[in-house]
Design an enzyme around this catalytic site. Sequence first.
Site, PDB file in Angstrom:
ATOM      1  N   GLN A   1      -4.362  -5.376   6.694  1.00  0.00           N
ATOM      2  CA  GLN A   1      -5.310  -6.310   6.067  1.00  0.00           C
ATOM      3  C   GLN A   1      -5.304  -7.685   6.719  1.00  0.00           C
ATOM      4  O   GLN A   1      -6.133  -8.528   6.378  1.00  0.00           O
ATOM      5  CB  GLN A   1      -4.995  -6.460   4.570  1.00  0.00           C
ATOM      6  CG  GLN A   1      -5.186  -5.199   3.758  1.00  0.00           C
ATOM      7  CD  GLN A   1      -6.623  -4.718   3.716  1.00  0.00           C
ATOM      8  OE1 GLN A   1      -7.572  -5.469   4.003  1.00  0.00           O
ATOM      9  NE2 GLN A   1      -6.822  -3.452   3.371  1.00  0.00           N
TER      10      GLN A   1
ATOM     11  N   HIS B   1       0.879  -1.177   0.000  1.00  0.00           N
ATOM     12  CA  HIS B   1       0.000   0.000   0.000  1.00  0.00           C
ATOM     13  C   HIS B   1       0.918   1.229   0.000  1.00  0.00           C
ATOM     14  O   HIS B   1       2.034   1.180   0.521  1.00  0.00           O
ATOM     15  CB  HIS B   1      -0.833  -0.052   1.282  1.00  0.00           C
ATOM     16  CG  HIS B   1      -1.932   0.950   1.374  1.00  0.00           C
ATOM     17  ND1 HIS B   1      -1.705   2.260   1.729  1.00  0.00           N
ATOM     18  CD2 HIS B   1      -3.270   0.846   1.180  1.00  0.00           C
ATOM     19  CE1 HIS B   1      -2.866   2.906   1.753  1.00  0.00           C
ATOM     20  NE2 HIS B   1      -3.835   2.070   1.430  1.00  0.00           N
TER      21      HIS B   1
ATOM     22  N   ASP C   1       3.137  -4.627   7.888  1.00  0.00           N
ATOM     23  CA  ASP C   1       1.892  -3.863   7.749  1.00  0.00           C
ATOM     24  C   ASP C   1       0.740  -4.857   7.918  1.00  0.00           C
ATOM     25  O   ASP C   1       0.470  -5.660   7.025  1.00  0.00           O
ATOM     26  CB  ASP C   1       1.852  -3.200   6.367  1.00  0.00           C
ATOM     27  CG  ASP C   1       0.506  -2.537   6.074  1.00  0.00           C
ATOM     28  OD1 ASP C   1      -0.379  -2.552   6.964  1.00  0.00           O
ATOM     29  OD2 ASP C   1       0.323  -2.016   4.955  1.00  0.00           O
TER      30      ASP C   1
ATOM     31  N   CYS D   1      -4.624   2.462  -3.830  1.00  0.00           N
ATOM     32  CA  CYS D   1      -3.426   2.982  -3.157  1.00  0.00           C
ATOM     33  C   CYS D   1      -2.250   2.047  -3.344  1.00  0.00           C
ATOM     34  O   CYS D   1      -1.441   1.837  -2.434  1.00  0.00           O
ATOM     35  CB  CYS D   1      -3.678   3.231  -1.671  1.00  0.00           C
ATOM     36  SG  CYS D   1      -4.742   4.631  -1.384  1.00  0.00           S
TER      37      CYS D   1
ATOM     38  N   LYS E   1     -10.578  -1.062  10.151  1.00  0.00           N
ATOM     39  CA  LYS E   1     -10.799  -2.183   9.242  1.00  0.00           C
ATOM     40  C   LYS E   1     -11.225  -3.439   9.995  1.00  0.00           C
ATOM     41  O   LYS E   1     -11.466  -4.479   9.401  1.00  0.00           O
ATOM     42  CB  LYS E   1      -9.521  -2.470   8.434  1.00  0.00           C
ATOM     43  CG  LYS E   1      -9.158  -1.373   7.445  1.00  0.00           C
ATOM     44  CD  LYS E   1      -7.954  -1.794   6.615  1.00  0.00           C
ATOM     45  CE  LYS E   1      -7.223  -0.622   5.986  1.00  0.00           C
ATOM     46  NZ  LYS E   1      -7.922  -0.020   4.863  1.00  0.00           N
TER      47      LYS E   1
END
Lengths: 410, 160
Positions: A198, A118, A195, A361, A221
């Site tokens: 997700q 991202h 990261d 993104c 999220k």
Amino acid sequence: MNVIDIRNDFPILKDNPGYIYFDNAATSQRPVQVLDAIENFYRTTNANPLRGLYEWSMGATDAYENARQKVVKFVNADSEEEIVFVRNATEALNLVAFSWGLDNLREGDEILITVMEHHSDILPWQMVSRKTGAVLKFIEPDNDGTITEENLKKCVNSNTKLIGMAAVSNVMGVKNPVKLAAELVHANGGIMVVDGAQSAPHMKTDVKAIGADFFAFSGHKMLGPMGIGALYGKRSLFEKMSPFLSGGEMIEYVKRDSATYAELPHKFEAGTVNASGAVGLAAAIDYLENVGFDEIEAQENRVTKIVYEGLKSIPHVHVYGNEDPAKHSGIVTFNIDGCHPHDIATVLDDEHIAVRAGHHCAQPLMEFMQERLDMEFRATARASMYFYNTEEEAQRFVEAVKKVRGWLGF
Amino acid sequence: MELKNLYREIVNEHNLHPVHKGDLENPSMILNGVNPSCGDDIYLQLQIDENDIVTDGKFNGSGCAISQASADMMLDLIIGRSKEEALKYAENFMGMVRSTASPEEIESLEEAAALEDIAHMPARVKCATLGWKTMQRMLRDGETEGGMSAPCGACSADDK
């Protein structure tokens, strides 16, 4: 898990029957338990946490620090000193880049990230690279989005001092080999930055099992409110790092020309904190753990399988990523011949179906996919499902996608 | 107009069978207009005579149906018109998008007036206005050859 009962916990889903929300990778919806927790904080114990010497402020401090304890357990950290509340994963990654990257990387070092990252896991490293002279390098995946062990090993050399990698890609849905990457970079004395934006909503997080030095995620999220996220960092690293932002609440003593900083984790939390957000995030974690990640993954996989296989069977539709829908983490990215993704999203919106369209993104990935997979446009449409989505929604979605080409004049 | 009807009756035709798509042999002006975040990318080519009349125009490139159809409709309107008249159409179109245009100004846009609703969708504004902005840069600012990016705030806003 009964998905109908679950949906009844989400006011926006309950109040809008027939609206198919398939943009969960962008942000999830929130259950009443989270909404109530936020409201309850403001109704019962609102005051500025961490400084007042009176009942309400101490109550606010407790609520905030209890939320931190919840996150400590959620990611399997060692202590509250390893969890810093931030606005979102973007801020978390910037914190690592500014506070660790600028002070610890130098010319000759290499920063290795994937082309699937991202933008929030690309731009901070571009900045570090520009300022330190460290070289920013990219690992490319196979056509189905897989980063192979062989390729990863080839990209890591003795100069690799930092690997940044999404645990799950927000476009391909694929799980990346973060554990192996951590082993490889640790062998160089470097650090592993994960990261988790997700992955945290969909699967159990264990920073120790991964070997992450830093792990960033957003609350919004994973059923939490917008504006709260967390950064896990190994205590030994956090201790040596300079503050990212400075100001109130992150200090011990302040003189006219100098200051000493507060203990961890407060050193990294300048200004009045987002206590209601943290409380909401804690309620979201409770909700997710109550449902259970096994159940969550099972429902996502049921829905994803219908979407993936349904789209695959439609002529002129191209579905990207792994052939096994269970490896998509609820994300199905696709294109339709002749149809720009923005037009696909617009006509699906007219059917009360929310999907994302564009570059997600992840422009370097779009460029890579356009070249490698011969995509017509440098963009895709993306359906991203969560555990409150149903098989019936998946079927209706597939039926709608079948009609898109017709709506667009083919 | 209901959205799918808008596509069916106007947008699809201009997108799939554009009248003005292609290249001019010797354009007096040519300019690249892009929405970096969406990938909409057009080359607008105009033929302008000594009396400042736009005698011919073509566009090439790729993008969403809205961006392509809007550019095609724009050329329908401005070919045969003076520079000033073309710029007045652009002003009316921008006014329509910003909800500041009068009913007469919107009506002057003929078929392109059908884009009124879609141009109000924040995610699609940049698509609808790409051709018009490129034309303004050429006729108003005298830009020609080579590309400068059109800013694309609205497009990036939908892609977090």
